[in-house]
Design a protein around this motif. Structure first.
Motif, PDB file in Angstrom:
ATOM      1  N   HIS A  77       0.826  -1.213   0.000  1.00  0.00           N
ATOM      2  CA  HIS A  77       0.000   0.000   0.000  1.00  0.00           C
ATOM      3  C   HIS A  77       0.857   1.260   0.000  1.00  0.00           C
ATOM      4  O   HIS A  77       0.519   2.254  -0.662  1.00  0.00           O
ATOM      5  CB  HIS A  77      -0.947   0.018   1.199  1.00  0.00           C
ATOM      6  CG  HIS A  77      -1.951   1.132   1.146  1.00  0.00           C
ATOM      7  ND1 HIS A  77      -2.810   1.306   0.087  1.00  0.00           N
ATOM      8  CD2 HIS A  77      -2.212   2.159   2.007  1.00  0.00           C
ATOM      9  CE1 HIS A  77      -3.576   2.379   0.300  1.00  0.00           C
ATOM     10  NE2 HIS A  77      -3.228   2.912   1.458  1.00  0.00           N
ATOM     11  N   SER A  78       1.969   1.224   0.714  1.00  0.00           N
ATOM     12  CA  SER A  78       2.838   2.404   0.737  1.00  0.00           C
ATOM     13  C   SER A  78       3.403   2.671  -0.660  1.00  0.00           C
ATOM     14  O   SER A  78       3.459   3.821  -1.110  1.00  0.00           O
ATOM     15  CB  SER A  78       3.970   2.245   1.755  1.00  0.00           C
ATOM     16  OG  SER A  78       4.914   1.282   1.345  1.00  0.00           O
ATOM     17  N   LEU A  79       3.779   1.605  -1.381  1.00  0.00           N
ATOM     18  CA  LEU A  79       4.350   1.780  -2.720  1.00  0.00           C
ATOM     19  C   LEU A  79       3.281   2.157  -3.745  1.00  0.00           C
ATOM     20  O   LEU A  79       3.530   2.969  -4.645  1.00  0.00           O
ATOM     21  CB  LEU A  79       5.081   0.509  -3.149  1.00  0.00           C
ATOM     22  CG  LEU A  79       6.286   0.096  -2.290  1.00  0.00           C
ATOM     23  CD1 LEU A  79       6.955  -1.137  -2.872  1.00  0.00           C
ATOM     24  CD2 LEU A  79       7.290   1.234  -2.163  1.00  0.00           C
ATOM     25  N   ALA A  80       2.084   1.579  -3.627  1.00  0.00           N
ATOM     26  CA  ALA A  80       0.996   1.952  -4.538  1.00  0.00           C
ATOM     27  C   ALA A  80       0.584   3.406  -4.312  1.00  0.00           C
ATOM     28  O   ALA A  80       0.259   4.136  -5.262  1.00  0.00           O
ATOM     29  CB  ALA A  80      -0.200   1.019  -4.347  1.00  0.00           C
ATOM     30  N   SER A  81       0.618   3.850  -3.050  1.00  0.00           N
ATOM     31  CA  SER A  81       0.305   5.248  -2.738  1.00  0.00           C
ATOM     32  C   SER A  81       1.354   6.173  -3.341  1.00  0.00           C
ATOM     33  O   SER A  81       1.031   7.233  -3.892  1.00  0.00           O
ATOM     34  CB  SER A  81       0.239   5.452  -1.223  1.00  0.00           C
ATOM     35  OG  SER A  81      -0.777   4.664  -0.641  1.00  0.00           O
ATOM     36  N   LEU A  82       2.619   5.762  -3.261  1.00  0.00           N
ATOM     37  CA  LEU A  82       3.690   6.552  -3.859  1.00  0.00           C
ATOM     38  C   LEU A  82       3.539   6.623  -5.376  1.00  0.00           C
ATOM     39  O   LEU A  82       3.826   7.651  -5.998  1.00  0.00           O
ATOM     40  CB  LEU A  82       5.053   5.955  -3.496  1.00  0.00           C
ATOM     41  CG  LEU A  82       5.524   6.185  -2.058  1.00  0.00           C
ATOM     42  CD1 LEU A  82       6.741   5.318  -1.736  1.00  0.00           C
ATOM     43  CD2 LEU A  82       5.862   7.662  -1.831  1.00  0.00           C
ATOM     44  N   THR A  83       3.083   5.521  -5.982  1.00  0.00           N
ATOM     45  CA  THR A  83       2.849   5.524  -7.425  1.00  0.00           C
ATOM     46  C   THR A  83       1.820   6.580  -7.793  1.00  0.00           C
ATOM     47  O   THR A  83       1.973   7.323  -8.771  1.00  0.00           O
ATOM     48  CB  THR A  83       2.340   4.146  -7.904  1.00  0.00           C
ATOM     49  OG1 THR A  83       3.230   3.120  -7.460  1.00  0.00           O
ATOM     50  CG2 THR A  83       2.243   4.102  -9.416  1.00  0.00           C
ATOM     51  N   ARG A  84       0.773   6.661  -6.996  1.00  0.00           N
ATOM     52  CA  ARG A  84      -0.288   7.644  -7.263  1.00  0.00           C
ATOM     53  C   ARG A  84       0.240   9.067  -7.106  1.00  0.00           C
ATOM     54  O   ARG A  84      -0.054   9.946  -7.920  1.00  0.00           O
ATOM     55  CB  ARG A  84      -1.456   7.391  -6.307  1.00  0.00           C
ATOM     56  CG  ARG A  84      -2.752   8.059  -6.729  1.00  0.00           C
ATOM     57  CD  ARG A  84      -3.905   7.701  -5.817  1.00  0.00           C
ATOM     58  NE  ARG A  84      -5.084   8.507  -6.155  1.00  0.00           N
ATOM     59  CZ  ARG A  84      -6.111   8.684  -5.357  1.00  0.00           C
ATOM     60  NH1 ARG A  84      -6.134   8.101  -4.161  1.00  0.00           N
ATOM     61  NH2 ARG A  84      -7.133   9.426  -5.733  1.00  0.00           N
ATOM     62  N   LEU A  85       1.041   9.300  -6.082  1.00  0.00           N
ATOM     63  CA  LEU A  85       1.610  10.633  -5.869  1.00  0.00           C
ATOM     64  C   LEU A  85       2.617  10.987  -6.959  1.00  0.00           C
ATOM     65  O   LEU A  85       2.672  12.134  -7.422  1.00  0.00           O
ATOM     66  CB  LEU A  85       2.266  10.706  -4.489  1.00  0.00           C
ATOM     67  CG  LEU A  85       1.319  10.678  -3.283  1.00  0.00           C
ATOM     68  CD1 LEU A  85       2.107  10.529  -1.986  1.00  0.00           C
ATOM     69  CD2 LEU A  85       0.454  11.939  -3.233  1.00  0.00           C
ATOM     70  N   ASP A  86       3.428  10.006  -7.379  1.00  0.00           N
ATOM     71  CA  ASP A  86       4.391  10.270  -8.451  1.00  0.00           C
ATOM     72  C   ASP A  86       3.682  10.573  -9.764  1.00  0.00           C
ATOM     73  O   ASP A  86       4.145  11.405 -10.552  1.00  0.00           O
ATOM     74  CB  ASP A  86       5.327   9.065  -8.636  1.00  0.00           C
ATOM     75  CG  ASP A  86       6.613   9.206  -7.854  1.00  0.00           C
ATOM     76  OD1 ASP A  86       7.234  10.283  -7.942  1.00  0.00           O
ATOM     77  OD2 ASP A  86       7.007   8.261  -7.173  1.00  0.00           O
ATOM     78  N   LEU A 150      -8.126   9.309   2.458  1.00  0.00           N
ATOM     79  CA  LEU A 150      -7.180  10.259   3.050  1.00  0.00           C
ATOM     80  C   LEU A 150      -6.117  10.664   2.038  1.00  0.00           C
ATOM     81  O   LEU A 150      -5.738  11.839   1.959  1.00  0.00           O
ATOM     82  CB  LEU A 150      -6.538   9.644   4.295  1.00  0.00           C
ATOM     83  CG  LEU A 150      -7.465   9.464   5.500  1.00  0.00           C
ATOM     84  CD1 LEU A 150      -6.760   8.671   6.600  1.00  0.00           C
ATOM     85  CD2 LEU A 150      -7.911  10.823   6.052  1.00  0.00           C
ATOM     86  N   LEU A 151      -5.646   9.691   1.267  1.00  0.00           N
ATOM     87  CA  LEU A 151      -4.673  10.001   0.223  1.00  0.00           C
ATOM     88  C   LEU A 151      -5.297  10.927  -0.817  1.00  0.00           C
ATOM     89  O   LEU A 151      -4.657  11.862  -1.297  1.00  0.00           O
ATOM     90  CB  LEU A 151      -4.182   8.711  -0.431  1.00  0.00           C
ATOM     91  CG  LEU A 151      -3.163   8.854  -1.574  1.00  0.00           C
ATOM     92  CD1 LEU A 151      -1.896   9.549  -1.084  1.00  0.00           C
ATOM     93  CD2 LEU A 151      -2.830   7.491  -2.176  1.00  0.00           C
ATOM     94  N   SER A 152      -6.548  10.677  -1.156  1.00  0.00           N
ATOM     95  CA  SER A 152      -7.248  11.530  -2.121  1.00  0.00           C
ATOM     96  C   SER A 152      -7.359  12.962  -1.615  1.00  0.00           C
ATOM     97  O   SER A 152      -7.242  13.924  -2.389  1.00  0.00           O
ATOM     98  CB  SER A 152      -8.650  10.974  -2.411  1.00  0.00           C
ATOM     99  OG  SER A 152      -8.576   9.748  -3.104  1.00  0.00           O
ATOM    100  N   SER A 153      -7.559  13.125  -0.317  1.00  0.00           N
ATOM    101  CA  SER A 153      -7.653  14.483   0.236  1.00  0.00           C
ATOM    102  C   SER A 153      -6.323  15.211   0.114  1.00  0.00           C
ATOM    103  O   SER A 153      -6.276  16.424  -0.132  1.00  0.00           O
ATOM    104  CB  SER A 153      -8.117  14.438   1.698  1.00  0.00           C
ATOM    105  OG  SER A 153      -7.110  13.915   2.546  1.00  0.00           O
TER     106      SER A 153
END
Length: 363
Positions: A77-86, A150-153
Motif C-alpha cells: 500500500h505504501s508503494l501503490a500510494s507513492l505511485t499515485r503521488l508520483d 485520506l490520500l485523495s484528500s
C-alpha cells in the motif's frame, strides 16, 4: 516550401494568427546559464539518470515470501500510494511550473527533466510489484490506493495549488511570480515530505536485511528527490528574494508563509492518520508507528529547510527530533552492498568512462 520570414509575413498570416507577431520563446543558451546552480543541477540530474530494469529485484523474492501477509500489505500500500503521488507530480507538479511567470529557460529545462524522472519513479513501483506480486494482488494494490480517501484528500490539496487561480482563494489574488512561488512551495512539500515518508516500510525492512534490492530502488528515488526538493525550494527562495525589494509584496509573502506553515501542519495531520490506520494491518508494522511518525515530522521539517526557513514546520513540535538511528542510517543514497559489477546496478552504480590507450600506458 518554408516561407522566408526575413522578407516579411506571408499573405494572410495576420488574419490566421492575429496575436502571434514573432515568437516570445528565445533559444536557451547553456553557455550562459541564468544561475550557476542551473547548470550544476542539470549535470547532477543527467549523471544520476537510471531505470528500474537495471535492478535485480528477483533477489528479494526469498525475503518477501518470509514476511507475514499483513506486512506485505503495508509495504504494497505504501508503494501503490507513492505511485499515485508520483503520477500526480509527473502530470501536474513540475509541469505546472515549466511555463509559469518568473521561471527562467534554464529552470524550465531542469523542471522538464524532473517531470521525466517522476514518471520513471512511478514506473519503478510497477517493476517491484511485477516481481513480488501475482497479477490479482497488483490490481488489488492499485485499487486500494485509488480508493484511499485520506490520500485523495492530500492529492486534492496539491491539485488545488497546482491549478492555481482556477480554484484556490489565496492563489486567485496573487500576482504571477508570487503564484509561481506558491506552486513551488507546494511541490517541495510533496518532493521532500510525503514522498520520503512513504519510503519508511521498505527502509525499515532493509535495516533488517530484507527487501534490500527494493531498497536500492528507493535510494535511487531518494537521490533524485533530494535534488528535486533542493532545486525547487531554491526557485521559491529566488522568487522570494527578488520580491523582497518591493514593499507592496510584504503582505502577500506573509500570507504565503502562513500558507506553507498551515499546509505542512495539515499534511502532517492527514498523513499521521493514514500511518496509524494502515500500519495497523500488521502486528509487526503496528510497532513501527511511533518511529514512523517521528520520520514523518523529520521530513516535514526537511521540507521547511528546503524552502529556506525551518520555522515553516514549527507547528510539528518534537516530531522529527527523535528518529531512530536505524532509519537515519538507511537514508544514505550510496549503498552498494547488494551488487557486484556484473550482476546488476544498485544505487552506487556508476557508468564507466572510456579513455584511449597511449604508448605511455605500456611503460
Amino acid at each position: 516550401m518554408l516561407h522566408d520570414f526575413t522578407q516579411g509575413l506571408p499573405e494572410g498570416f495576420e488574419e490566421i494568427y492575429p496575436i502571434r507577431r514573432g515568437s516570445t520563446v528565445a533559444a536557451v543558451d547553456w553557455n550562459k546559464p541564468t544561475r550557476p546552480i542551473d547548470l550544476d543541477v542539470w549535470s547532477k540530474q543527467t549523471s544520476n539518470f537510471w531505470l528500474p530494469e537495471k535492478i535485480p529485484l528477483s533477489n528479494d523474492l526469498k525475503s518477501w515470501n518470509l514476511l507475514d501477509e499483513g506486512t506485505q500489505r503495508v509495504v504494497t500500500h505504501s508503494l501503490a500510494s507513492l505511485t499515485r503521488l508520483d503520477t500526480l507530480q509527473a502530470e501536474f507538479g513540475a509541469p505546472c511550473l515549466l511555463s509559469s511567470p518568473g521561471i527562467t529557460p534554464h529552470e524550465s529545462a531542469n523542471l522538464s527533466f524532473i517531470t521525466g524522472m517522476e514518471a520513471v519513479h512511478a514506473r519503478s513501483y510497477s517493476s517491484i510489484f511485477s516481481t513480488l506480486l501475482p497479477s490479482d494482488k497488483i490490481d488489488e494494490a492499485f485499487k486500494l490506493a485509488n480508493m484511499d480517501g485520506l490520500l485523495s484528500s492530500e492529492m486534492d490539496y496539491f491539485l488545488t495549488a497546482y491549478q492555481g487561480s482556477q480554484i484556490d482563494p489565496l492563489a486567485d489574488s496573487l500576482p504571477g511570480p508570487t503564484l509561481t512561488a506558491m506552486k513551488a512551495a507546494t511541490s517541495v512539500m510533496l518532493e521532500s515530505f510525503l514522498f520520503y515518508t512513504g519510503f519508511y516500510p521498505v527502509l525499515k525492512l532493509a535495516a533488517e536485511a530484507k527487501l534490500t534490492n527494493t531498497a536500492d530502488i528507493i535510494r535511487l528515488i531518494m537521490r533524485d528527490e533530494a535534488v528535486h526538493g533542493f532545486y525547487i525550494g531554491g526557485i521559491f527562495e529566488r522568487l522570494r528574494e527578488e520580491a523582497a525589494e518591493d514593499d507592496e509584496t510584504a503582505d502577500i509573502w506573509s500570507r504565503i508563509a502562513s500558507y506553507v506553515e498551515d499546509s505542512i501542519e495539515s499534511l502532517f495531520a492527514v498523513e499521521k492518520q493514514r500511518i496509524e490506520e494502515y500500519y495497523s494491518w500488521s502486528d509487526v508494522c503496528k510497532d513501527w508507528i511511533p518511529d514512523a511518525l517521528q520520520f514523518l515530522g523529520y521530513n516535514g521539517k526537511m521540507a521547511g529547510s528546503n524552502l529556506g526557513d525551518s520555522d515553516y514546520a514549527k507547528n510539528l513540535g518534537d516530531y522529527g527530533d527523535n528518529v531512530s538511528a536505524v532509519i537515519l542510517s538507511q537514508l544514505s543514497t550510496v549503498s552498494d552492498e547488494n551488487h557486484d559489477y556484473f550482476s546488476g546496478s544498485g544505487s552506487a552504480y556508476v557508468i564507466g568512462t572510456v579513455e584511449s590507450v597511449t604508448d605511455d600506458d605500456w611503460d
